[in-house]
Each structure stands twice: as C-alpha cells, then as structure tokens.
Enzyme design. Structure first.
Site, short mmCIF file in Angstrom:
data_model
loop_
_atom_site.label_atom_id
_atom_site.label_comp_id
_atom_site.label_asym_id
_atom_site.label_seq_id
_atom_site.Cartn_x
_atom_site.Cartn_y
_atom_site.Cartn_z
N PRO A 186 -41.37 -111.53 -27.99
CA PRO A 186 -41.78 -111.38 -29.38
C PRO A 186 -42.89 -110.33 -29.52
CG PRO A 186 -41.80 -113.69 -28.70
CD PRO A 186 -41.60 -112.88 -27.47
N GLU A 187 -42.72 -109.43 -30.48
CA GLU A 187 -43.71 -108.40 -30.75
C GLU A 187 -44.33 -108.69 -32.12
OE1 GLU A 187 -42.14 -104.45 -29.98
OE2 GLU A 187 -40.76 -105.23 -28.48
#
Ligand code: ZN
Length: 274
Positions: free
Chosen positions: A2-3
């Site tokens: 996840p960014e």
C-alpha cells in the site's frame, strides 16, 4: 505494498467509523506486530482509549486518541484493516489483531506476510518520530516544485530511486513512482540531480496527478490490499505503465519495457520517457 493513495483510502473510510468510538477490547495475536514491545502491554494501553482523529502521514496511518496517545500503523507489504458491524470478524488465519469498538463493531488487522507494525506513542513523540523518517507530503498544498528541486539537487541516484526514498517525499512507492515518471516523460534511470527546471515542474505535477488518480479510484488492488469495507481499489485497471510490459504505451503506441532498478521491477516507455 500500500502506498499513499491506498493508505489515504483506508484513512478516509475508517475516519467516520472510528472517530468518537472507544476501543473496548483489544486483542493482538502476533508479537511481530508490536515488537520489541509485548503485544499484551500494547493491547492494555489501547483498551479504553477513545478515538479523536484518524490521520495519515506518508504511508503511516495515525490513530489519535482523546488522551493524547497515538497509535501509528504501517501496513508494509500486505497489511489491511477491515471494519465489520455484524460481529463478522470471523476466524481468519491471517488476522493479527482485533479491536472491538463500543458500538459493537470490530476492526480486524490482517497481514499475510507479517511485516506491518503497530506502535503506541505519546503525543509529543509523534512528530520527531515521523520527521526523522519522512520528507514532505506531496499532496500538501504547500509542497512546491521548488521543494522537489531542493530534494533532488545534486543527487546522482536514479530519479526513480530518489522518489522511493521516503525522506525525499512521503508516500510514493513503486507503483506511483513509475506512473508519475511516465506522466512526466522522464526515464526512471535519469540521475535525480540532472533534471532541468521544466522537468522538475513536470514531475511535481505528475506525482500529484498520479497520487490523486489513485485516491479517486480507492487505490490499486494487486493482491492483498482491500478497503476497510472489504472492497477493492480500481486503480489497477488504469495503470499507464505499471505491470504493462510489452503492452502499447497509450501515448505513443510503443511497447512498455520492464527493467530492474534498485531491486524493484520498473516499467517505462523507452520512446517517450527520456
Ligand atoms: Zn510512449
């Protein structure tokens, strides 16, 4: 992993469900999540705390409590948070922690690869902790292309690697770095310090647009990422280059190439990225 757009989606989905709620019961089943602190100690600290705000900095999710205590969550590779209202926090082999809220709903933290972390901090410990690890927020209205230029100046490292360094900018990871460099027409291997002012301006705009596109589509679900209501992101259907090796560039029609850069797969268009 996840960014920024994925973590921001988690934040905005959890915020209305958590703010004002009390952590009635906290069960942490994995000592890796809190190490070196004993998970029972962390669970005891969190029990009875009432949520004041759910914030984000880079890829960190920040749960602030009314007491001033802070829970800092990093999802790392495969962490996710799921909120369920019907006691549906069923047995899941990858569940690492469950929080029961005072309205009867549950927040389950699940993590297949177990690299995620939960850290409890006092209010005054948070900013020093984060500023040591993170650069500016790319979507902060105060973040300018001059700020970006200052962060890249004199650096011989490939621009892609510079973008992945969380002290350059907070929250950009492998997907959105590739997407931003394609939008800015910049080759990922260009030395960061050699970009000219027009390229820096293009990159600044491209980073923001790539991240905003991700947020609008609730992030990208490649494998494990889920939104807290159990849904998937949609950004993976709209990647310009990421994961598109051999497919045509939507700008010039040439084939997208894949290379390895700093140990990470990197996708780019060799014709329009210079
Ligand atoms: Zn192209």
């Amino acid at each position: 992993m996840p960014e920024l757009p994925e973590v921001e989606t988690v934040r905005s989905t959890l915020e209305p469900r958590l703010v004002g709620r009390r952590f009635d019961e906290v069960e942490i089943a994995d000592s890796r999540l809190t190490r070196p602190i004993d998970p029972a100690e962390v669970a005891a600290e969190l029990t009875g705390e009432r949520v004041a705000a759910v914030a984000r900095r880079g890829k960190y999710l920040i749960v602030r409590f009314e007491s001033g205590l802070v829970l800092l969550i990093h999802l790392r590779m495969t962490g996710s948070l799921v909120h369920t209202t019907n006691g549906a926090a069923v047995s899941d082999p990858h569940s690492r922690a469950v929080v029961k809220l005072d309205d009867g709903s549950d927040v389950t933290y699940r993590d297949v690869r177990r690299f995620g972390t939960w850290l409890v901090l006092a209010e005054d410990e948070l900013d020093p902790y984060l500023s040591e690890r993170l650069g500016l927020e790319p979507l902060d209205p105060g973040f300018t292309s001059r700020d970006l230029a200052a962060r890249l100046e004199g650096r011989k490292t490939p621009v892609k690697a510079a973008l992945l360094d969380q002290r350059t900018l907070a929250g950009v990871g492998n997907i959105y770095a590739d997407e931003a460099l394609w939008r800015a027409r910049i080759h990922p291997r260009r030395p960061a310090g050699e970009l000219d002012p027009a390229e820096i301006r293009a990159l600044h705009r491209a980073i923001r647009r790539a991240l905003e596109a991700g947020i609008e589509r609730q992030g990208a679900t490649l494998r494990d990422y889920r939104t807290p209501d159990g849904g998937s992101g949609r950004m993976q259907h709209e990647f310009k280059v990421y994961g598109r090796e051999g497919e045509p560039c939507i700008r010039c029609g040439g084939p997208i190439e894949k290379t390895r850069l700093g140990g990470r797969g990197s996708w780019f268009c060799p014709i329009c990225q210079r």
